[in-house]
Motif scaffolding. Sequence first.
Motif, PDB file in Angstrom:
ATOM      1  N   ASP A  37       0.807  -1.219   0.000  1.00  0.00           N
ATOM      2  CA  ASP A  37       0.000   0.000   0.000  1.00  0.00           C
ATOM      3  C   ASP A  37       0.843   1.274   0.000  1.00  0.00           C
ATOM      4  OD1 ASP A  37      -2.307  -1.560  -0.010  1.00  0.00           O
ATOM      5  OD2 ASP A  37      -2.447  -1.580   2.175  1.00  0.00           O
ATOM      6  N   ASP A  38       2.063   1.199   0.529  1.00  0.00           N
ATOM      7  CA  ASP A  38       2.929   2.392   0.564  1.00  0.00           C
ATOM      8  C   ASP A  38       3.718   2.589  -0.730  1.00  0.00           C
ATOM      9  OD1 ASP A  38       4.845   0.400   0.722  1.00  0.00           O
ATOM     10  OD2 ASP A  38       5.675   1.050   2.641  1.00  0.00           O
ATOM     11  N   GLY A  39       3.470   1.737  -1.748  1.00  0.00           N
ATOM     12  CA  GLY A  39       4.133   1.881  -3.043  1.00  0.00           C
ATOM     13  C   GLY A  39       5.422   1.095  -3.187  1.00  0.00           C
ATOM     14  N   THR A  40       5.853   0.394  -2.139  1.00  0.00           N
ATOM     15  CA  THR A  40       7.060  -0.421  -2.234  1.00  0.00           C
ATOM     16  C   THR A  40       6.715  -1.798  -2.798  1.00  0.00           C
ATOM     17  OG1 THR A  40       6.833  -1.221   0.030  1.00  0.00           O
ATOM     18  CG2 THR A  40       8.186   0.765  -0.313  1.00  0.00           C
ATOM     19  N   PHE A  41       7.758  -2.483  -3.269  1.00  0.00           N
ATOM     20  CA  PHE A  41       7.589  -3.807  -3.855  1.00  0.00           C
ATOM     21  C   PHE A  41       8.486  -4.807  -3.130  1.00  0.00           C
ATOM     22  CE2 PHE A  41       6.291  -0.956  -7.164  1.00  0.00           C
ATOM     23  CZ  PHE A  41       5.328  -1.631  -7.892  1.00  0.00           C
ATOM     24  N   THR A  42       7.987  -6.019  -2.946  1.00  0.00           N
ATOM     25  CA  THR A  42       8.787  -7.154  -2.498  1.00  0.00           C
ATOM     26  C   THR A  42       8.380  -8.321  -3.383  1.00  0.00           C
ATOM     27  OG1 THR A  42       7.177  -7.774  -0.806  1.00  0.00           O
ATOM     28  CG2 THR A  42       9.030  -6.406  -0.086  1.00  0.00           C
ATOM     29  N   ALA A  43       9.136  -9.408  -3.300  1.00  0.00           N
ATOM     30  CA  ALA A  43       8.817 -10.574  -4.119  1.00  0.00           C
ATOM     31  C   ALA A  43       9.035 -11.840  -3.311  1.00  0.00           C
ATOM     32  CB  ALA A  43       9.672 -10.601  -5.376  1.00  0.00           C
ATOM     33  N   GLU A  44       8.280 -12.867  -3.669  1.00  0.00           N
ATOM     34  CA  GLU A  44       8.468 -14.167  -3.041  1.00  0.00           C
ATOM     35  C   GLU A  44       8.385 -15.241  -4.120  1.00  0.00           C
ATOM     36  OE1 GLU A  44       3.867 -14.821  -1.500  1.00  0.00           O
ATOM     37  OE2 GLU A  44       5.366 -14.023  -0.112  1.00  0.00           O
ATOM     38  N   GLU A  45       9.129 -16.307  -3.883  1.00  0.00           N
ATOM     39  CA  GLU A  45       9.166 -17.404  -4.838  1.00  0.00           C
ATOM     40  C   GLU A  45       8.522 -18.629  -4.222  1.00  0.00           C
ATOM     41  OE1 GLU A  45      12.272 -19.840  -7.704  1.00  0.00           O
ATOM     42  OE2 GLU A  45      13.072 -18.504  -6.160  1.00  0.00           O
ATOM     43  N   ILE A  46       7.687 -19.280  -4.991  1.00  0.00           N
ATOM     44  CA  ILE A  46       7.061 -20.523  -4.567  1.00  0.00           C
ATOM     45  C   ILE A  46       7.854 -21.652  -5.209  1.00  0.00           C
ATOM     46  CG2 ILE A  46       4.947 -21.879  -4.536  1.00  0.00           C
ATOM     47  CD1 ILE A  46       4.770 -19.104  -3.146  1.00  0.00           C
ATOM     48  N   ARG A  47       8.344 -22.580  -4.368  1.00  0.00           N
ATOM     49  CA  ARG A  47       9.083 -23.718  -4.908  1.00  0.00           C
ATOM     50  C   ARG A  47       8.916 -24.918  -3.991  1.00  0.00           C
ATOM     51  NH1 ARG A  47      15.372 -22.003  -4.595  1.00  0.00           N
ATOM     52  NH2 ARG A  47      15.776 -23.279  -2.812  1.00  0.00           N
ATOM     53  N   PRO A  48       9.135 -26.094  -4.529  1.00  0.00           N
ATOM     54  CA  PRO A  48       8.943 -27.320  -3.747  1.00  0.00           C
ATOM     55  C   PRO A  48       9.887 -27.393  -2.550  1.00  0.00           C
ATOM     56  CG  PRO A  48       9.260 -27.827  -6.079  1.00  0.00           C
ATOM     57  CD  PRO A  48       9.549 -26.371  -5.895  1.00  0.00           C
ATOM     58  N   PHE A  49       9.425 -28.096  -1.538  1.00  0.00           N
ATOM     59  CA  PHE A  49      10.277 -28.361  -0.379  1.00  0.00           C
ATOM     60  C   PHE A  49      10.297 -29.863  -0.169  1.00  0.00           C
ATOM     61  CE2 PHE A  49      10.939 -29.269   4.072  1.00  0.00           C
ATOM     62  CZ  PHE A  49      12.078 -28.544   4.307  1.00  0.00           C
ATOM     63  N   PRO A  50      11.393 -30.479  -0.005  1.00  0.00           N
ATOM     64  CA  PRO A  50      12.716 -29.871  -0.098  1.00  0.00           C
ATOM     65  C   PRO A  50      13.044 -29.595  -1.550  1.00  0.00           C
ATOM     66  CG  PRO A  50      12.948 -32.224   0.266  1.00  0.00           C
ATOM     67  CD  PRO A  50      11.469 -31.910   0.323  1.00  0.00           C
ATOM     68  N   SER A  51      13.806 -28.551  -1.755  1.00  0.00           N
ATOM     69  CA  SER A  51      14.181 -28.149  -3.100  1.00  0.00           C
ATOM     70  C   SER A  51      15.278 -29.051  -3.612  1.00  0.00           C
ATOM     71  CB  SER A  51      14.670 -26.706  -3.082  1.00  0.00           C
ATOM     72  OG  SER A  51      15.045 -26.314  -4.379  1.00  0.00           O
TER      73      SER A  51
END
Length: 64
Positions: free
Chosen positions: A45-59
């Motif tokens: 909401d404050d205009g900043t960006f973050t990212a997350e990755e979805i991947r299998p566990f255990p990788s």
Amino acid sequence: MKKTPLPELVGRIGQTAVAKALRVSSPAISKALRNERDIQVIEHDDGTFTAEEIRPFPSQHTAA
């Protein structure tokens, strides 16, 4: 807060803008796209960006 798949956001605002927003290099974004990594970019909401990755566990790292 809004989640957007990385390829969709790159298509909308461009690779350079995404890289700048996430504070990574443009080649890092290119490599993530090329490797088809499942990355969701979160616009806060404050205009900043973050990212997350979805991947299998255990990788499992696979050799090319």
